[in-house]
Design a protein around this motif. Structure first.
Motif, PDB file in Angstrom:
ATOM      1  N   GLU A   1      -4.925   9.742  -0.318  1.00 43.43           N
ATOM      2  CA  GLU A   1      -5.498   8.598  -1.012  1.00 43.43           C
ATOM      3  C   GLU A   1      -4.507   7.450  -0.919  1.00 43.43           C
ATOM      4  O   GLU A   1      -3.300   7.669  -0.829  1.00 43.43           O
ATOM      5  N   THR A   2      -5.023   6.225  -0.972  1.00 46.52           N
ATOM      6  CA  THR A   2      -4.176   5.044  -0.867  1.00 46.52           C
ATOM      7  C   THR A   2      -4.294   4.198  -2.125  1.00 46.52           C
ATOM      8  O   THR A   2      -5.384   3.941  -2.615  1.00 46.52           O
ATOM      9  N   SER A   3      -3.133   3.786  -2.627  1.00 51.69           N
ATOM     10  CA  SER A   3      -3.044   2.854  -3.745  1.00 51.69           C
ATOM     11  C   SER A   3      -2.563   1.529  -3.176  1.00 51.69           C
ATOM     12  O   SER A   3      -1.634   1.495  -2.373  1.00 51.69           O
ATOM     13  N   SER A   4      -3.199   0.424  -3.571  1.00 54.28           N
ATOM     14  CA  SER A   4      -2.743  -0.876  -3.092  1.00 54.28           C
ATOM     15  C   SER A   4      -2.801  -1.886  -4.223  1.00 54.28           C
ATOM     16  O   SER A   4      -3.548  -1.714  -5.186  1.00 54.28           O
ATOM     17  N   ALA A   5      -1.988  -2.919  -4.117  1.00 54.47           N
ATOM     18  CA  ALA A   5      -1.963  -3.977  -5.122  1.00 54.47           C
ATOM     19  C   ALA A   5      -1.468  -5.260  -4.486  1.00 54.47           C
ATOM     20  O   ALA A   5      -0.692  -5.244  -3.526  1.00 54.47           O
TER      21      ALA A   5
ATOM     22  N   LYS B   1       0.844  -1.192   0.000  1.00 56.15           N
ATOM     23  CA  LYS B   1       0.000   0.000   0.000  1.00 56.15           C
ATOM     24  C   LYS B   1       0.880   1.243   0.000  1.00 56.15           C
ATOM     25  O   LYS B   1       1.906   1.280   0.674  1.00 56.15           O
ATOM     26  N   CYS B   2       0.458   2.251  -0.754  1.00 52.20           N
ATOM     27  CA  CYS B   2       1.131   3.543  -0.758  1.00 52.20           C
ATOM     28  C   CYS B   2       0.083   4.609  -0.459  1.00 52.20           C
ATOM     29  O   CYS B   2      -0.856   4.798  -1.227  1.00 52.20           O
ATOM     30  N   ARG B   3       0.252   5.277   0.666  1.00 47.96           N
ATOM     31  CA  ARG B   3      -0.662   6.357   1.038  1.00 47.96           C
ATOM     32  C   ARG B   3      -0.022   7.672   0.602  1.00 47.96           C
ATOM     33  O   ARG B   3       1.077   8.016   1.048  1.00 47.96           O
TER      34      ARG B   3
ATOM     35  N   ASN C   1       2.111   3.541  -9.339  1.00 42.28           N
ATOM     36  CA  ASN C   1       0.683   3.670  -9.641  1.00 42.28           C
ATOM     37  C   ASN C   1       0.072   4.891  -8.958  1.00 42.28           C
ATOM     38  O   ASN C   1      -0.716   5.621  -9.562  1.00 42.28           O
ATOM     39  N   ALA C   2       0.436   5.107  -7.706  1.00 42.27           N
ATOM     40  CA  ALA C   2      -0.153   6.207  -6.937  1.00 42.27           C
ATOM     41  C   ALA C   2       0.168   7.568  -7.538  1.00 42.27           C
ATOM     42  O   ALA C   2      -0.668   8.474  -7.527  1.00 42.27           O
TER      43      ALA C   2
ATOM     44  N   VAL D   1       3.155   0.022  -6.456  1.00 43.69           N
ATOM     45  CA  VAL D   1       2.060   0.831  -5.917  1.00 43.69           C
ATOM     46  C   VAL D   1       2.461   2.302  -5.824  1.00 43.69           C
ATOM     47  O   VAL D   1       1.629   3.187  -6.011  1.00 43.69           O
TER      48      VAL D   1
END
Length: 167
Positions: free
Chosen positions: A111-115, A100-102, A146-147, A143
């Motif tokens: 916002e949080t990106s996760s994979a 996860k990348c917040r 992506n974020a 991530v």
């Protein structure tokens, strides 16, 4: 002012809720504006590390190490008021890693990106911990990219199997 006019607690609570909503809307607008400006300036990151040379001595593939991605991107994040934190999902299923990348903006919105990624193949010299750490490094880099919309140049097969990537 509301207290002077004899407003009840419910009225004050509603006013505070409206205030919070307006602040959240402004923070989201600032986040979106800053993200658009960041992505307009973001350079493409080169894949500069070759891995697993074949019989001819040429690398089987190239990738951009996470520290290279951070080094290239960091000044742009700072310029546009962004920070980030990385985390993992400790409830990840056996054989998988979830990263996860917040992303947080100075205006207050985040916002949080996760994979979720499968663990890679284990070599004879790797411990289970090293397999997990390698997959987590790959997942964290993905991530993060992506974020923020970070693009790397060239084909990336780091962490992939011998199957070709779908287009």
């Amino acid at each position: 002012f509301a207290v002077e006019k004899g407003a009840g607690v419910e009225t004050i609570e509603r006013m505070m809720a409206v205030r919070r909503e307006l602040r959240a809307e402004r923070a989201k607008e600032a986040f979106d504006t800053a993200m658009a400006a960041l992505q307009a300036e973001m350079p493409v990151v080169g894949r500069n590390v070759g891995v697993q040379p074949d019989a001819s001595g040429k690398p089987a593939y190239r990738y951009a190490p996470f520290e290279t991605v951070i080094e290239v991107v960091k000044p742009y994040l700072q310029k546009h008021g962004f920070s980030f934190t990385l985390d993992t999902d400790t409830a990840s299923e056996q054989g998988w890693v979830i990263a996860k990348c917040r992303v947080t903006h100075a205006g207050g919105h985040s916002e949080t990106s996760s994979a979720k990624f499968p663990l890679g193949s284990k070599t004879p010299i790797m411990s289970d911990t090293q397999v997990y750490a390698g997959a987590l490094t790959f997942a964290s880099r993905r991530v993060f990219q992506n974020a923020f919309g970070v693009v790397t140049s060239g084909e990336d097969q780091n962490g992939a199997t011998s199957k070709a990537k779908p287009l």
